[in-house]
Enzyme design. Structure first.
Site, short mmCIF file in Angstrom:
data_model
loop_
_atom_site.label_atom_id
_atom_site.label_comp_id
_atom_site.label_asym_id
_atom_site.label_seq_id
_atom_site.Cartn_x
_atom_site.Cartn_y
_atom_site.Cartn_z
N GLU A 277 0.73 -1.47 -0.12
CA GLU A 277 -0.04 0.06 0.06
C GLU A 277 1.01 1.25 0.01
O GLU A 277 0.66 2.26 -0.67
CB GLU A 277 -0.87 -0.06 1.18
CG GLU A 277 -2.03 -1.09 1.37
CD GLU A 277 -2.94 -1.10 -0.15
OE1 GLU A 277 -3.28 -0.05 -0.49
OE2 GLU A 277 -3.38 -2.34 -0.26
N ASP A 358 3.70 -4.24 -5.74
CA ASP A 358 4.06 -5.56 -5.46
C ASP A 358 6.08 -5.63 -5.43
O ASP A 358 6.47 -5.99 -4.39
CB ASP A 358 3.68 -6.67 -6.15
CG ASP A 358 2.29 -6.97 -5.89
OD1 ASP A 358 1.71 -6.65 -4.97
OD2 ASP A 358 1.73 -8.01 -6.73
ZN LIG Z 1 -2.60 -2.53 -4.61
#
Ligand SMILES: [Zn+2]
Length: 414
Positions: A277, A358
């Protein structure tokens, strides 16, 4: 209403075309449930989980498909029986000015739409979600949520509708004014939402002192990401599905974790999910998406401004004159194919952002292991489709399918 009116043909092709596109995507996607599972996913989804998720996805799809057919049927029947024209004359006969009449028409149609979708929502929540152990919502909470949603729509939505109708009724540069107004309103909502709106539905509580809280603050310090507060929200009151999000900007930023995420994931996984996030934030994904959204809005409003001047457009729906409020609703029907196109672009951008976040997370925690495990667990717990069809992914997925994310994670050099 006539077949010689090009707007009539355009609206018909729009409504029926998009319905068929969705129908084909749904069939292809369901067909993929029977596919042999690739080796990379075999340990994520046991045979038992696979049988369960196939049933779950089939049942959820049945609801949304029934709803789509019902909605299509109702729109066409209402349209072809002169419903739009009748509603417009009835609203005009109430004797108010064009702005109030326009808002009135919008409110009636929105209310009808909300109430017609309510039985499907209830069927989904208390039928399917409950049967698969996801639902925790009581009928009382469900009704309260609905009433709160309607109240918010009235308090926020009606004034916005009034301003937009007023612009298009009176101003030559209406599309431009509307664009600036909507941009301002979106920014206001980003600010208002975590402070006023979300607390109406979720309870925020500070995360208690302990290892998890320390690990989160340590991560935030390491990534130079100022966080004022970490909160727990009671997502478990409605669903067992887990989630995490950020609220607010800059220095007043707070991280919110669903209690369900804390219950089902290890500390390392939670930290990795938060690093993901934070990655969205560090990679400037929010302003990029906002810019894309505003660009789409600009194109849409320019088209709207043009369409609203055409009496033929209104005549295609059996409406006399060029009443703006009704026009805003009818425009939604012809805009569908453009909405699909801009949606494709936005979703593709969002999936690209997911890969970037990611990669950021894997580098931030120095390993791809915890995020990999976290993603596997989320997919399994949510009974996600293991191999969604590419058409469905293009049309609806804001996140890449699990198998692609796992493959990309293993390729990251730390
Ligand atoms: Zn995401």
């Amino acid at each position: 209403m006539s077949w010689s009116n090009p707007w009539f043909i355009a609206a018909l092709v729009s409504v029926i075309g998009v319905f068929h596109l969705e129908f084909i995507a749904t069939l292809l996607n369901l067909g993929r449930l029977g596919r042999a599972i690739p080796e990379a996913l075999a340990e994520v989804f046991s045979e038992e989980t696979r049988a369960k998720l196939a049933d779950y996805i089939r049942e959820s799809t049945r609801i949304s498909f029934t709803q789509d057919i019902a909605a299509l049927g109702l729109v066409v029947v209402f349209w072809w029986s002169g419903g739009f024209g009748w509603l417009q004359s009835w609203a005009e006969n109430q004797g108010h000015g064009p702005v109030v009449t326009g808002v009135f028409v919008i409110a009636i149609i929105m209310l009808a739409q909300t109430w017609l979708s309510l039985p499907f929502e209830a069927w989904d929540t208390f039928g399917v979600e409950a049967r698969y152990g996801f639902n925790k919502t009581t009928p009382a909470t469900f009704i309260q949520d609905h009433i709160k949603g309607l109240t918010l729509m009235a308090i926020l939505g009606l004034p916005v509708a009034a301003v937009l109708v007023w612009f298009f009724e009176t101003q030559a540069l209406a599309a431009l004014y509307a664009w600036v107004f909507i941009a301002g309103f979106s920014i206001l909502m980003t600010w208002l939402s975590p402070r006023v709106i979300m607390p109406l539905f979720l309870k925020f509580q500070p995360l208690e002192e302990g290892a998890l809280r320390e690990a989160i603050f340590a991560l935030a310090r390491k990534l130079d990401f100022p966080v004022q507060e970490v909160s727990i929200v009671d997502g478990s009151r409605r669903s067992t599905k887990a989630n995490a999000f950020f609220a607010g900007f800059g220095k007043t930023r707070r991280i919110a974790l669903y209690d369900t995420l804390i219950q089902s994931h290890s500390q390392e996984e939670i930290v990795a999910i938060l690093a993901h996030e934070i990655g969205h934030n560090k990679c400037r994904h929010v302003p990029v998406m906002m810019a894309l959204h505003l660009a789409e809005m600009g194109i849409m409003l320019a088209l709207l401004g043009w369409v609203l001047k055409s009496p033929d457009f209104f005549a295609a729906f059996g409406v006399r004159g060029t009443p703006v409020g009704m026009g805003l609703i009818l425009f939604g029907l012809v805009y569908k194919p453009f909405g699909v196109l801009t949606g494709l672009l936005g979703l593709a951008m969002s999936r690209k952002h997911e890969f970037e976040a990611d990669a950021f997370a894997a580098k931030a925690v120095g390993s791809h292991e915890p995020l990999t495990e976290g993603l596997k667990r989320l997919s399994r717990d949510h009974l996600a489709h293991p191999q969604p069809h590419p058409l469905t992914v293009w049309l609806h997925y804001s996140h890449p399918p699990l198998i692609e994310r796992l493959a990309a994670l293993t390729k990251i050099s730390l």
